[in-house]
Design a protein around this motif. Structure first.
Motif, PDB file in Angstrom:
ATOM      1  N   ILE A 143     -13.259   8.410  -8.913  1.00  0.00           N
ATOM      2  CA  ILE A 143     -12.101   9.298  -8.977  1.00  0.00           C
ATOM      3  C   ILE A 143     -11.970  10.125  -7.697  1.00  0.00           C
ATOM      4  O   ILE A 143     -10.859  10.364  -7.208  1.00  0.00           O
ATOM      5  N   PHE A 144     -13.090  10.543  -7.129  1.00  0.00           N
ATOM      6  CA  PHE A 144     -13.065  11.414  -5.950  1.00  0.00           C
ATOM      7  C   PHE A 144     -12.290  10.796  -4.786  1.00  0.00           C
ATOM      8  O   PHE A 144     -11.476  11.494  -4.150  1.00  0.00           O
ATOM      9  N   PRO A 145     -12.484   9.505  -4.443  1.00  0.00           N
ATOM     10  CA  PRO A 145     -11.684   8.928  -3.346  1.00  0.00           C
ATOM     11  C   PRO A 145     -10.185   8.937  -3.629  1.00  0.00           C
ATOM     12  O   PRO A 145      -9.386   9.085  -2.695  1.00  0.00           O
ATOM     13  N   ILE A 146      -9.788   8.777  -4.901  1.00  0.00           N
ATOM     14  CA  ILE A 146      -8.362   8.817  -5.246  1.00  0.00           C
ATOM     15  C   ILE A 146      -7.795  10.194  -4.907  1.00  0.00           C
ATOM     16  O   ILE A 146      -6.734  10.318  -4.284  1.00  0.00           O
ATOM     17  N   ILE A 147      -8.516  11.239  -5.333  1.00  0.00           N
ATOM     18  CA  ILE A 147      -8.087  12.612  -5.036  1.00  0.00           C
ATOM     19  C   ILE A 147      -8.034  12.832  -3.525  1.00  0.00           C
ATOM     20  O   ILE A 147      -7.096  13.449  -2.996  1.00  0.00           O
ATOM     21  N   MET A 148      -9.030  12.317  -2.817  1.00  0.00           N
ATOM     22  CA  MET A 148      -9.113  12.490  -1.367  1.00  0.00           C
ATOM     23  C   MET A 148      -7.929  11.830  -0.669  1.00  0.00           C
ATOM     24  O   MET A 148      -7.342  12.406   0.267  1.00  0.00           O
ATOM     25  N   VAL A 149      -7.538  10.639  -1.103  1.00  0.00           N
ATOM     26  CA  VAL A 149      -6.412   9.929  -0.491  1.00  0.00           C
ATOM     27  C   VAL A 149      -5.102  10.655  -0.775  1.00  0.00           C
ATOM     28  O   VAL A 149      -4.275  10.851   0.125  1.00  0.00           O
ATOM     29  N   ILE A 150      -4.900  11.076  -2.023  1.00  0.00           N
ATOM     30  CA  ILE A 150      -3.667  11.771  -2.388  1.00  0.00           C
ATOM     31  C   ILE A 150      -3.560  13.089  -1.632  1.00  0.00           C
ATOM     32  O   ILE A 150      -2.478  13.472  -1.157  1.00  0.00           O
ATOM     33  N   ALA A 151      -4.676  13.803  -1.493  1.00  0.00           N
ATOM     34  CA  ALA A 151      -4.674  15.081  -0.785  1.00  0.00           C
ATOM     35  C   ALA A 151      -4.364  14.907   0.703  1.00  0.00           C
ATOM     36  O   ALA A 151      -3.877  15.839   1.355  1.00  0.00           O
ATOM     37  N   ASN A 152      -4.636  13.717   1.239  1.00  0.00           N
ATOM     38  CA  ASN A 152      -4.398  13.446   2.660  1.00  0.00           C
ATOM     39  C   ASN A 152      -3.310  12.386   2.853  1.00  0.00           C
ATOM     40  O   ASN A 152      -3.368  11.616   3.803  1.00  0.00           O
ATOM     41  N   TYR A 153      -2.321  12.399   1.969  1.00  0.00           N
ATOM     42  CA  TYR A 153      -1.316  11.343   1.996  1.00  0.00           C
ATOM     43  C   TYR A 153      -0.558  11.271   3.327  1.00  0.00           C
ATOM     44  O   TYR A 153      -0.079  10.207   3.726  1.00  0.00           O
ATOM     45  N   LYS A 154      -0.467  12.398   4.035  1.00  0.00           N
ATOM     46  CA  LYS A 154       0.236  12.396   5.315  1.00  0.00           C
ATOM     47  C   LYS A 154      -0.503  11.602   6.377  1.00  0.00           C
ATOM     48  O   LYS A 154       0.086  11.160   7.358  1.00  0.00           O
ATOM     49  N   LYS A 155      -1.813  11.425   6.194  1.00  0.00           N
ATOM     50  CA  LYS A 155      -2.621  10.696   7.171  1.00  0.00           C
ATOM     51  C   LYS A 155      -2.668   9.198   6.861  1.00  0.00           C
ATOM     52  O   LYS A 155      -3.146   8.420   7.679  1.00  0.00           O
ATOM     53  N   VAL A 156      -2.206   8.823   5.681  1.00  0.00           N
ATOM     54  CA  VAL A 156      -2.378   7.448   5.221  1.00  0.00           C
ATOM     55  C   VAL A 156      -1.069   6.693   5.361  1.00  0.00           C
ATOM     56  O   VAL A 156      -0.032   7.143   4.865  1.00  0.00           O
ATOM     57  N   SER A 157      -1.118   5.563   6.015  1.00  0.00           N
ATOM     58  CA  SER A 157       0.081   4.732   6.159  1.00  0.00           C
ATOM     59  C   SER A 157       0.458   4.133   4.805  1.00  0.00           C
ATOM     60  O   SER A 157      -0.363   4.049   3.893  1.00  0.00           O
ATOM     61  N   ARG A 158       1.695   3.710   4.687  1.00  0.00           N
ATOM     62  CA  ARG A 158       2.185   3.197   3.410  1.00  0.00           C
ATOM     63  C   ARG A 158       1.410   1.983   2.932  1.00  0.00           C
ATOM     64  O   ARG A 158       1.133   1.841   1.739  1.00  0.00           O
ATOM     65  N   GLU A 159       1.019   1.103   3.866  1.00  0.00           N
ATOM     66  CA  GLU A 159       0.331  -0.115   3.450  1.00  0.00           C
ATOM     67  C   GLU A 159      -1.086   0.153   2.969  1.00  0.00           C
ATOM     68  O   GLU A 159      -1.680  -0.674   2.268  1.00  0.00           O
ATOM     69  N   LYS A 160      -1.639   1.328   3.328  1.00  0.00           N
ATOM     70  CA  LYS A 160      -2.992   1.670   2.876  1.00  0.00           C
ATOM     71  C   LYS A 160      -2.994   2.543   1.627  1.00  0.00           C
ATOM     72  O   LYS A 160      -3.933   2.480   0.835  1.00  0.00           O
ATOM     73  N   PHE A 161      -1.964   3.360   1.453  1.00  0.00           N
ATOM     74  CA  PHE A 161      -1.975   4.363   0.388  1.00  0.00           C
ATOM     75  C   PHE A 161      -2.140   3.734  -0.994  1.00  0.00           C
ATOM     76  O   PHE A 161      -3.030   4.126  -1.767  1.00  0.00           O
ATOM     77  N   PHE A 162      -1.300   2.772  -1.328  1.00  0.00           N
ATOM     78  CA  PHE A 162      -1.343   2.186  -2.673  1.00  0.00           C
ATOM     79  C   PHE A 162      -2.670   1.501  -2.974  1.00  0.00           C
ATOM     80  O   PHE A 162      -3.286   1.797  -4.006  1.00  0.00           O
ATOM     81  N   PRO A 163      -3.161   0.588  -2.128  1.00  0.00           N
ATOM     82  CA  PRO A 163      -4.435  -0.057  -2.470  1.00  0.00           C
ATOM     83  C   PRO A 163      -5.613   0.899  -2.541  1.00  0.00           C
ATOM     84  O   PRO A 163      -6.516   0.717  -3.352  1.00  0.00           O
ATOM     85  N   LEU A 164      -5.630   1.950  -1.693  1.00  0.00           N
ATOM     86  CA  LEU A 164      -6.726   2.916  -1.745  1.00  0.00           C
ATOM     87  C   LEU A 164      -6.713   3.701  -3.049  1.00  0.00           C
ATOM     88  O   LEU A 164      -7.757   3.995  -3.628  1.00  0.00           O
ATOM     89  N   VAL A 165      -5.524   4.067  -3.514  1.00  0.00           N
ATOM     90  CA  VAL A 165      -5.409   4.792  -4.786  1.00  0.00           C
ATOM     91  C   VAL A 165      -5.665   3.858  -5.961  1.00  0.00           C
ATOM     92  O   VAL A 165      -6.338   4.217  -6.936  1.00  0.00           O
ATOM     93  N   PHE A 166      -5.161   2.626  -5.851  1.00  0.00           N
ATOM     94  CA  PHE A 166      -5.221   1.680  -6.971  1.00  0.00           C
ATOM     95  C   PHE A 166      -6.611   1.084  -7.172  1.00  0.00           C
ATOM     96  O   PHE A 166      -6.958   0.674  -8.287  1.00  0.00           O
ATOM     97  N   PHE A 167      -7.433   1.039  -6.116  1.00  0.00           N
ATOM     98  CA  PHE A 167      -8.696   0.316  -6.144  1.00  0.00           C
ATOM     99  C   PHE A 167      -9.550   0.635  -7.365  1.00  0.00           C
ATOM    100  O   PHE A 167     -10.071  -0.268  -8.032  1.00  0.00           O
ATOM    101  N   SER A 168      -9.732   1.889  -7.682  1.00  0.00           N
ATOM    102  CA  SER A 168     -10.634   2.291  -8.756  1.00  0.00           C
ATOM    103  C   SER A 168     -10.034   2.138 -10.147  1.00  0.00           C
ATOM    104  O   SER A 168     -10.767   2.146 -11.140  1.00  0.00           O
ATOM    105  N   ILE A 169      -8.725   2.004 -10.234  1.00  0.00           N
ATOM    106  CA  ILE A 169      -8.071   2.034 -11.549  1.00  0.00           C
ATOM    107  C   ILE A 169      -8.413   0.826 -12.425  1.00  0.00           C
ATOM    108  O   ILE A 169      -8.804   1.003 -13.594  1.00  0.00           O
TER     109      ILE A 169
END
Length: 375
Positions: free
Chosen positions: A155-181
């Protein structure tokens, strides 16, 4: 069970294919790729362990009992390490560095420490599991605690990615958030339906998803800064339009980090690399996550940004200037960072080409650098 074996074999073959593809990629992406390779290998290993554990459960013989105990320890002990490696991988994609090994990080490791202790203590007291004289495995009294501790690092990486969404490109955001689900959902279903094996095939699916959307694209990413590399930039400009459907117009910025050779000569290439990395991080923090940022030379960077007016671009440039000043005041580098830049906004001249704009902006940047040197 036979169908489950086929599913596991299929998942293992996919992971082997992913691993071979990763090994054939450019070594420039080694920092992130090495972490991801570990996730791939350990997931494949756990598929083998999980199916072996299921077949050893209730099998006769002392040897089967020993193997059942070993696989049970791995089933409870290893997943949290895989989740922790995933955290390191996500952290590296976001920040380009490993987390600081300070007191906070020691506290962060408490769940993995507790999980390891509870796993081995279960050999004596049935906390997570018990194995009787007939080699029959049973869940222990705090079995669900193991799931909670594992989920912490998922869960922690999901929170980390969402909190830094401005640093994450669109092609990376979804798979990084989705990975743990998928594995988390599979874990809950498996916990409520004893004997159903879903977690590791689900994680294999997530690994494949990340490979397709992120790792396979690392070949177009600059290994040091995390920005797009020169080849990706040159390919990208061939597919650009001067205007978007919403009538935003293209703006181009080219920036050059001043005195990088001097920094390398005085302090070494590691300090120079750190300066480039921090420069790129501040670019990501200052421009929008939809803007195209690239490292197009050793110390040269480019930004492609669609804007309504020139003022939109100037706001981003001002934000970048302020962030660099904050960086310099922090004195994390032995010398302050300075840079030169040029920019241009498309004004509707239909005869103007993107490559022509880039040449003009590049010239403006070098003029700014020359004036700075003269001054």
């Amino acid at each position: 069970m036979e169908q489950m074996i086929y599913l596991y074999i299929f998942a293992i073959l996919i992971l082997i294919t992913v691993y071979i593809s990763l090994k054939q990629q450019s070594p420039n992406s080694v920092s992130a790729a090495t972490l991801f390779q570990k996730v791939v290998l350990l997931t494949a290993f756990m598929l083998i362990v999980d199916i072996a554990h299921e077949h050893l459960n209730g099998a006769n013989g002392t040897g089967s009992g020993v193997l059942l105990t070993i696989t049970t320890l791995l089933v409870f002990g290893l997943p949290v390490f895989i989740a922790l490696i995933w955290f390191f991988y996500t952290h590296h994609l976001l920040y380009r560095v490993n987390p600081k090994m300070d007191f906070k990080f020691i506290l962060f490791l408490m769940p993995i420490t507790l999980n390891t202790i509870f796993t081995f203590v279960s050999l004596i007291w049935p906390l997570y599991f018990s194995i009787d004289a007939n080699n029959v495995y049973s869940r222990g009294s705090i079995y669900y605690v193991s799931i909670i501790l594992q989920y912490f690092y998922m869960i922690f990486p999901i929170i980390m990615v969402i909190a830094n969404y401005k640093k994450v490109s669109r092609e990376k955001f979804f798979p990084l958030v989705f990975f743990s689900i998928p594995p988390m959902i599979a874990g809950v279903i498996q916990a409520l339906n004893y004997g159903l094996l879903l977690i590791w095939p689900a994680l294999s699916f997530s690994v494949f998803l990340v490979f397709v959307f992120i790792q396979s694209r690392m070949v177009i990413t600059d290994y040091l800064t995390g920005l797009k590399n020169k080849g990706a930039f040159e390919n990208h400009i061939n597919n650009l339009n001067m205007k978007t459907k919403s009538n935003k117009v293209l703006s181009i910025v080219i920036l050059d980090l001043d005195g990088l050779k001097t920094v390398n000569d005085r302090h070494g290439h590691l300090v120079g690399d750190k300066a480039l990395n921090l420069f790129a991080q501040n670019m990501m923090n200052s421009f929008g996550h939809r803007d195209y940022l690239a490292r197009i030379g050793g110390d040269e960077f480019a930004v492609l940004k669609y804007v309504d007016t020139e003022l939109d671009l100037i706001k981003s440039l001002d934000a970048f200037y302020e962030n660099i000043q904050i960086l310099n005041k922090s004195k994390v580098l032995p010398e302050p960072i300075s840079y030169s830049y040029g920019y241009k906004v498309y004004l509707g001249d239909e005869s103007q080409s993107i490559k022509g704009m880039i040449e003009e902006v590049d010239k403006l940047m070098y003029e700014a650098k020359f004036l700075k040197v003269r001054i």
